[in-house]
Design an enzyme around this catalytic site. Structure first.
Site, PDB file in Angstrom:
ATOM      1  N   ASP A   1     -12.691  55.211 -24.575  1.00  0.00           N
ATOM      2  CA  ASP A   1     -13.316  54.821 -26.107  1.00  0.00           C
ATOM      3  C   ASP A   1     -14.566  53.136 -25.062  1.00  0.00           C
ATOM      4  OD1 ASP A   1     -11.130  55.466 -27.406  1.00  0.00           O
ATOM      5  OD2 ASP A   1     -10.249  53.585 -28.166  1.00  0.00           O
TER       6      ASP A   1
ATOM      7  N   HIS B   1     -11.051  52.802 -21.656  1.00  0.00           N
ATOM      8  CA  HIS B   1     -12.625  52.646 -22.094  1.00  0.00           C
ATOM      9  C   HIS B   1     -13.210  53.482 -20.716  1.00  0.00           C
ATOM     10  CE1 HIS B   1      -9.240  50.374 -24.250  1.00  0.00           C
ATOM     11  NE2 HIS B   1     -10.283  49.843 -24.980  1.00  0.00           N
TER      12      HIS B   1
HETATM   13 ZN    ZN Z   1     -12.542  50.191 -28.736  1.00  0.00          ZN
END
Ligand code: ZN
Length: 208
Positions: free
Chosen positions: A17, A159
């Site tokens: 993400d 991430h």
């Molecule tokens: Zn996020």
């Protein structure tokens, strides 16, 4: 391009993400490519705009792009007009760059409620393993969290904006392959499991 997925063999969907990051995402793409694997990137519109060549590369190499909003606001707190802007703008940006708009969305901060589920016109993809990489910033911790908990059909949250995550990915991709897992995109896993992703539904895993 990845070799065909064997639907009878175990599989994992790695997801990333908040990128793409011009620093870390290309290195993660290198690792996936080297190991004949793919992943799903839930990108932000703001970051996609600045890294068109990385988005194109994701698609060229068989990865999937998902929508993670335009600028990472909490979607449960927005007016209808603001929500539409946050969801539709990345669709336009990503389609302009890659020729294809995403078909899946991950809501920001993992927040979701019934009202938002009704308003989001895409399948909502959350996760079954949270590496908490944004908090620990520790490659060993991220690696162990995945390797000690992973099972067939898991969706792993990371991430692609931290060096520690990149270092964990460098080790975890070959380790998962050694354990017999195929590393696939969300859409590939849904296809292999015979799941038709439905708008407004939340998916956290695809266990057999
Ligand atoms: Zn996020």
């Amino acid at each position: 391009m990845k070799t065909r997925i064997d639907p009878d063999k175990p599989m994992i969907a790695l997801t990333f993400d908040d990128g793409p990051s011009s620093i870390y995402t290309p290195a993660i793409l290198d690792i996936l490519k080297k190991h004949n694997s793919s992943a799903t990137f839930f990108v932000l519109g703001t970051e996609a705009e600045q890294n068109p060549e990385i988005l194109q590369r994701m698609v060229n190499e068989g990865n999937e792009i998902g929508n993670h909003s335009y600028s990472h606001l909490n979607l449960t707190l927005l007016s209808d007009a603001e929500l539409t802007y946050q969801i539709e703008t990345p669709q336009v940006i990503i389609k302009e760059i890659t020729g294809q708009a995403p078909s899946i969305l991950r809501s920001t901060y993992g927040t979701i409620n019934d009202e938002l589920m009704q308003k989001i016109p895409f399948p909502i993809i959350h996760w079954s393993i949270d590496t908490v990489d944004w908090q620990s910033r520790n490659a060993d911790f991220i690696y162990n969290t995945i390797v000690e908990n992973v099972k067939d059909g898991d969706i792993v949250l990371m991430h692609d904006i931290y060096e520690s995550t990149l270092e964990a990915v460098r080790r975890v991709v070959p380790a998962l392959i050694d354990k017999g897992y195929q590393l696939v995109t969300i859409s590939e896993m849904a296809d292999a499991r015979g799941i038709t992703l439905q708008p407004g539904n939340v998916y956290r895993n695809m266990y057999p």
